[in-house]
Design an enzyme around this catalytic site. Structure first.
Site, short mmCIF file in Angstrom:
data_model
loop_
_atom_site.label_atom_id
_atom_site.label_comp_id
_atom_site.label_asym_id
_atom_site.label_seq_id
_atom_site.Cartn_x
_atom_site.Cartn_y
_atom_site.Cartn_z
N ASN A 59 -63.80 -27.75 -34.74
CA ASN A 59 -65.15 -28.62 -35.51
C ASN A 59 -65.44 -26.91 -35.76
O ASN A 59 -65.97 -26.22 -35.07
CB ASN A 59 -65.92 -29.47 -36.16
CG ASN A 59 -66.33 -29.85 -34.51
OD1 ASN A 59 -67.55 -28.63 -34.64
ND2 ASN A 59 -66.61 -29.75 -33.48
N CYS A 103 -57.53 -31.49 -37.19
CA CYS A 103 -55.85 -31.63 -36.40
C CYS A 103 -56.47 -33.23 -36.81
O CYS A 103 -55.18 -33.58 -37.21
CB CYS A 103 -56.12 -31.17 -35.63
SG CYS A 103 -55.46 -29.29 -34.83
N CYS A 155 -59.27 -41.55 -48.32
CA CYS A 155 -58.62 -40.73 -47.25
C CYS A 155 -58.86 -41.49 -46.22
O CYS A 155 -58.51 -42.94 -46.09
CB CYS A 155 -58.70 -39.61 -47.70
SG CYS A 155 -60.08 -38.33 -46.75
N LEU A 199 -53.07 -39.38 -25.78
CA LEU A 199 -52.45 -39.12 -25.31
C LEU A 199 -51.13 -38.67 -25.75
O LEU A 199 -50.62 -37.88 -24.74
CB LEU A 199 -51.79 -40.53 -24.78
CG LEU A 199 -52.86 -41.49 -24.54
CD1 LEU A 199 -52.57 -42.67 -24.15
CD2 LEU A 199 -53.90 -41.44 -22.97
N GLN A 200 -50.78 -38.47 -26.33
CA GLN A 200 -50.04 -37.59 -27.35
C GLN A 200 -50.19 -35.67 -27.23
O GLN A 200 -48.80 -35.31 -26.86
CB GLN A 200 -49.51 -37.77 -28.97
CG GLN A 200 -48.36 -36.52 -29.57
CD GLN A 200 -50.00 -35.87 -30.63
OE1 GLN A 200 -50.91 -35.33 -30.43
NE2 GLN A 200 -49.26 -34.97 -31.72
N ARG A 201 -51.72 -35.66 -26.62
CA ARG A 201 -51.52 -33.75 -26.23
C ARG A 201 -52.11 -33.71 -25.20
O ARG A 201 -52.53 -32.90 -24.76
CB ARG A 201 -51.58 -33.13 -27.57
CG ARG A 201 -52.40 -34.05 -27.91
CD ARG A 201 -53.08 -33.31 -29.53
NE ARG A 201 -54.52 -33.47 -30.18
CZ ARG A 201 -54.43 -35.36 -30.01
NH1 ARG A 201 -53.73 -36.13 -30.24
NH2 ARG A 201 -55.50 -35.76 -31.02
N SER A 215 -54.83 -42.12 -29.41
CA SER A 215 -53.68 -40.87 -30.19
C SER A 215 -54.15 -40.08 -29.25
O SER A 215 -53.67 -38.58 -29.65
CB SER A 215 -54.70 -41.53 -32.10
OG SER A 215 -56.24 -41.13 -31.00
#
Ligand code: ZN
Length: 472
Positions: free
Chosen positions: A218, A275, A430, A158-160, A156
């Site tokens: 954070n 995020c 959640c 690698l998208q940015r 998750s």
């Protein structure tokens, strides 16, 4: 205008105002580009055409505006500008070729490039912001780049997080970052610190570096980086991102404000999603991280006008930059005239992340407030009557869910809680447990006595009970 807004959007009231009716400390209200704290707060007159902005702390104001003094000539370097006034290292033939596009600019030149080689930046985090920042700093020839991180590369990311590639998944972020940066430029020194930044190590880690680049995600670490920068006299190239919006500034200089001047107190835990919970557009950290690197390079070269006393807000959806004035707060607890924070403190506690254990037990009964994934699975299998309340957003529910759960997003709970049966045992969950803890607190306040929070959220459920479901 504020009264009208809170009438029309009922949920906004608790975000804007404290129980005593005062505007909250972690919410700043700007009229045009002025903080209304320095006007007359809610007595400030508003005319047609004015823009009122509510700027909550996703990240990080003041009357000493010394920008004029900081400017080192609009477009040229003054002799001896930058951090290193003494002799700076020579460039090798290879380096002269590599940096030729810098060397032919009068604002950098041979002298400026040698300044960069003599200078150093410490990046806090090798993630979304740290990736582009460290890559451009390395490419630009900043002599020494330190990175503090303790995470491993996840799909998750690698998208940015362009420091890391698909083959790096599972590797330490620091190893992956070091390989990438040294491949980009073998002439720079990369120092890696596999540790989480803490009050015990921050000042020692900052000591050898000229600029600190805050790429954290954070609040406790943000306040820690801010205070450590002020205490050690290091400028903080600050950036923050959330969904489509980014913020950038330079904090912690003698002349300018710090993050605490803008936001003296953190928001209560859970109110501002991270995020990981709220998401972030993949290209956004690219833009903000590169702004941070630009500011760091300008400070090291001593050129241009740094983002000191200015708060830059970027909206990717509208493709618009805005700039708000920040002022140094003379009453700031860290950088004010009579500071009360003179050494690093416990930031987890300051940000309310670790409440007093007695307080939790007194409020909810001995550990009756939490359930583990395995316990939930066992009770469901035993046929216990449990109502599973998913408080995430619909697009998260599409990715994975606990069978039989009912979706009511946290934001809708205040007007939909009557759909729930207060006599039935409810397990709220959640993604990771933060929002559901808020839901639990809210339900408690309206008379629900049998609400448990699923520890670790659906991520832990997937890990421990149902690995066939995807994680995000
Ligand atoms: Zn301050």
């Amino acid at each position: 205008m504020l009264a009208d807004l809170t009438r029309r959007y009922e949920g906004l009231r608790k975000h804007l105002y404290a129980d005593d009716g005062k505007l909250r400390n972690f919410v700043n209200v700007y009229l045009n580009d002025e903080d209304i704290r320095y006007l007359q707060r809610e007595q400030t007159p508003v005319k047609p055409g004015d823009t009122l902005s509510i700027v909550p702390s996703v990240a990080g104001g003041v009357p000493v505006d010394t920008r004029a003094d900081l400017k080192v000539g609009p477009y040229t370097r003054a002799a001896g500008a930058g951090f290193h006034a003494g002799p700076t290292p020579e460039l090798t033939q290879d380096e002269i070729k590599r940096y030729s596009r810098h060397l032919i600019m009068p604002e950098v030149g041979l002298d400026g490039q040698r300044q960069l080689k003599a200078s150093s930046v410490l990046c806090i985090g090798a993630g979304g912001l740290g990736s582009p920042a460290a890559m451009y700093l390395a490419a630009a020839g900043v002599g020494r780049i330190g990175i503090v991180d303790f995470d491993v590369v996840d799909y998750s990311n690698l998208q940015r997080q362009l420091l890391h590639g698909t083959p790096d998944v599972g590797r330490s972020k620091l190893e992956s970052a070091k390989d990438r940066l040294q491949a980009l430029n073998p002439h720079v020194q990369i120092d890696t610190y596999e540790t989480s930044l803490s009050s015990d190590n921050a000042l020692a880690l900052f000591e050898p570096y000229d600029v600190i680049l805050d790429g954290t995600d954070n609040f406790p670490t943000r306040y820690l980086v801010n205070d450590a920068c002020v205490l050690s006299g290091k400028p903080n190239a600050y950036g923050s991102i959330f969904r489509f919006e980014g913020q950038a500034s330079v904090f912690g200089t003698k002349e300018g404000p710090c993050y605490r001047c803008l936001y003296p107190e953190p928001p209560p835990p859970g109110l501002v999603p991270s995020c990981a919970e709220g998401g972030v557009l993949g290209v956004l950290p690219g833009i903000i991280g590169v702004i941070q690197a630009t500011e760091a390079i300008k400070l090291m070269l001593g050129v241009g006008e740094p983002l000191i006393g200015r708060f830059l807000i970027y909206d990717a959806l509208k493709m618009r930059f805005r700039e708000l004035k920040l002022r140094k707060d003379p009453d700031c607890p860290v950088c004010g005239t009579r500071p009360t924070v003179t050494k690093l403190i416990d930031y987890e506690q300051f940000c309310g992340m670790r409440p007093e254990p007695q307080a939790v037990q007194a409020a909810t009964g001995a550990n009756e407030w939490e359930i583990t994934s395995l316990e939930l699975k066992r009770r469901l299998d035993a046929g216990d009557d449990l109502f599973i309340l998913d408080v995430r957003e619909p697009n998260e529910y599409q990715i994975n869910r606990i069978p039989g759960s009912t979706l009511i997003p946290l934001g809708e709970l205040p007007r939909r809680y009557q759909e729930l049966d207060p006599d039935r045992e409810i397990v709220a969950h959640c993604k990771m447990g933060g929002r559901s803890a808020k839901a639990q607190e809210f339900l408690g306040s309206v008379g629900f006595r049998k609400v448990k929070n699923l520890r670790g959220g659906i991520l832990e459920w997937v890990d421990k009970v149902d690995p066939s479901q995807p994680k995000y």
